[in-house]
Design an enzyme around this catalytic site. Structure first.
Site, mmCIF file in Angstrom:
data_model
loop_
_atom_site.group_PDB
_atom_site.id
_atom_site.type_symbol
_atom_site.label_atom_id
_atom_site.label_comp_id
_atom_site.label_asym_id
_atom_site.label_seq_id
_atom_site.Cartn_x
_atom_site.Cartn_y
_atom_site.Cartn_z
ATOM 1 N N GLU A 65 57.493 -12.181 10.344
ATOM 2 C CA GLU A 65 58.209 -12.467 11.583
ATOM 3 C C GLU A 65 57.559 -11.590 12.643
ATOM 4 O O GLU A 65 57.789 -10.386 12.671
ATOM 5 C CB GLU A 65 59.695 -12.162 11.375
ATOM 6 C CG GLU A 65 60.587 -12.936 12.302
ATOM 7 C CD GLU A 65 60.851 -12.160 13.570
ATOM 8 O OE1 GLU A 65 60.049 -12.334 14.532
ATOM 9 O OE2 GLU A 65 61.807 -11.395 13.607
ATOM 10 N N GLU B 33 53.424 -9.708 25.305
ATOM 11 C CA GLU B 33 54.845 -9.489 25.037
ATOM 12 C C GLU B 33 55.194 -8.124 25.650
ATOM 13 O O GLU B 33 54.685 -7.099 25.209
ATOM 14 C CB GLU B 33 55.036 -9.472 23.515
ATOM 15 C CG GLU B 33 56.452 -9.446 23.075
ATOM 16 C CD GLU B 33 56.576 -9.478 21.544
ATOM 17 O OE1 GLU B 33 55.574 -9.186 20.846
ATOM 18 O OE2 GLU B 33 57.670 -9.786 21.071
#
Ligand code: ADP
Length: 476
Positions: free
Chosen positions: A251, A379
């Site tokens: 993830e 990000e």
């Protein structure tokens, strides 16, 4: 605060080397405690114990697994306030959010207490007379887990609950910034009566993490590595697991688009955007990172959202009313500053914030953002809204999909046709249409593209820790 040891084979142990590392409060950098700094030797011992424990746990009935999982979830709820305080001290998030995270973690134990009883196999219509074809789900074996600092109890809870439900044993390496919540969770797993060696926790410092990670990947007794963290480390571990052909569940990072169309409900969109962007001070992998606002609603959204952001209370997560805590560490703070500075130099406009704080970063709004700017391509992992204006629906979808990440995507619209079209067109593992609460035990959480492999939560979460065995029987 007491110092913490590792938990290996049912015992709280100092590291074999005798080393430890410091854990500090990100709000004021004060020393909270020291924690055992495990190395590959400690890890090996943990895997020895986990292998032994797996040999008997795999034979436990689903009802036995369910009873243990339920008990752990109940104990987490019993100690919700206590766990939340530890979490806020080491991570900095506001106490209310920390409490919510403990509840979130407990729901995974409760969910997988049920799912463990529903690990069905299949009866396959037979292609040969007198021969049956059936499948059963079997546990993979020892599951190794590496967890991040942004949800120090939610992420280990999500992984450990699924692995135990499937019949796996666990070796967990929590993040070096936030190992305490995981060690507190371990105390409850022990209190719930988990068999010796079933769950082991091997904390380590940033200096030891490569050695420990490499040893996890190299050990053939580890059947699966479940990792939540940066894309860079995820890719590294994925490659390292090739030699022993391990299952991997990854993830990784996101870069979520958040689109507000002209037809959106302004209040709902603004409230969704604030929740998505500012939870955990912007340090979540599904946070809104690339904000796209359609021209017809643009001014109303900005007029509505700016006063709300200005009014946010920043400070110590332990104090009531605080909505924005510190950033996790100096590395993260420097990263946010660099991204904002580079974006401003490239032509973005600073509408609000922009300053480094003692221990964090001001909630910041950048407009006139273009593709190629750091705040769009990277990000951010901080409280920064990067806003781009668009006119056509297709333009917004193009911008949203022009990214190698594909974890979550959000949009607000009241046009049913548009909701259908845009949900289908967005290239991401999770889409929130007029809703930002996507992470629940019921949800298969996971990304497309470089955002990862596999799903956590839901019935699919159990499959990450299971093998499917085909059994063919000839009755002729
Ligand atoms: P961040 O940069 O946000 O801390 P990371 O991906 O570096 O994100 O960290 C997520 C988790 O991965 C943490 O538990 C960290 O200790 C761990 N980690 C970092 N580097 C490695 C590595 N080389 N091998 C194994 N785990 C690692």
């Amino acid at each position: 605060m007491e110092d913490y040891k590792s938990y290996i084979g049912g015992e709280w142990k100092a590291a074999k080397s005798g080393a430890d590392f410091e854990v500090r409060n990100p709000f004021d950098n004060s020393l909270l405690c020291k924690v055992a700094d495990c190395n590959a030797e400690d890890l090996k011992e943990a895997i020895d114990h986990a292998s032994k424990a797996h040999a008997s746990w795999k034979k436990s009935t689903p009802r036995e697994r369910s009873a243990l999982l339920r008990k752990i979830g109940d104990l987490m709820m019993r100690d919700q306030d206590k766990l939340a305080k530890v979490l806020t001290l080491e991570n900095g998030k506001p106490l209310g959010e920390a409490k919510g995270e403990v509840g979130f973690g407990a729901t995974f134990f409760h969910w997988f207490a049920e799912e463990s009883r529903r690990a069905y196999g299949e009866t396959i219509p037979s292609p040969a007379p007198g021969v049956s074809f059936t499948t059963v789900q079997e546990p993979l074996g020892v599951a190794a887990m590496i967890t991040p600092w942004n949800f120090p109890i939610g992420m280990p809870a999500r992984k450990i609950s699924a692995a135990l439900a499937a019949g796996c044993s666990c070796v967990v390496k929590p993040a070096e910034d936030t190992p305490l919540s995981t060690l507190e969770l371990m105390k409850l797993i022990e209190e719930a009566g988990a068999p010796t060696g079933l769950v082991n926790i091997v904390p380590c410092s940033r200096n030891s993490v490569k050695e420990v990670g490499d040893a996890m990947c190299a050990d053939p007794r580890v059947a699966v590595i479940s990792f939540t963290g940066s894309t860079e480390v995820g890719k590294y571990l994925y490659a390292k697991c090739a030699d022993t052909v391990k299952r991997v569940a990854l993830e990784l990072g996101g870069n979520a688009p958040f689109i507000i169309f002209d037809s959106a409900d302004v209040d709902a969109a603004v409230s969704g955007l604030i929740t998505s962007k500012f939870r955990n001070t912007g340090q979540t992998c599904v946070t809104a990172n690339r904000i796209l606002i359609q021209a017809g609603i643009y001014d109303r959204i900005l007029d509505n959202i700016l006063p709300k952001i200005k009014a946010m209370k920043i400070g110590n997560g332990m104090e009531s009313g605080v909505e924005q805590g510190p950033l996790i560490n100096e590395r993260q703070q420097a990263r946010v500053k660099r991204i904002v500075d580079e974006s401003l130099n490239a032509g973005a406009k600073l509408v609000l914030g922009g300053k480094v704080l003692d221990n964090g970063f001001e909630p910041t709004v950048l407009t006139d953002v273009q593709r190629g700017m750091a705040c769009w391509e990277e990000e951010i992992f901080g409280p920064v809204l990067s806003i781009m204006k668009f006119t056509e629906e297709s333009e917004a979808v193009d911008h949203a999909n022009d990214c190698d990440r594909g974890l979550a995507a959000f949009f607000y619209s009241k046009d049913p046709g548009q909701i259908h079209r845009v949900s289908s067109a967005l290239e991401s593992g999770m889409v929130g249409a007029n809703h930002v609460g996507i992470s629940m035990p019921e949800s298969p959480f996971g990304g497309y593209k470089t955002s990862g492999i596999g799903k956590e939560g839901s019935k699919h979460g159990l499959a990450e820790y299971s093998n499917i065995k085909l059994v063919v029987q000839n009755f002729n």
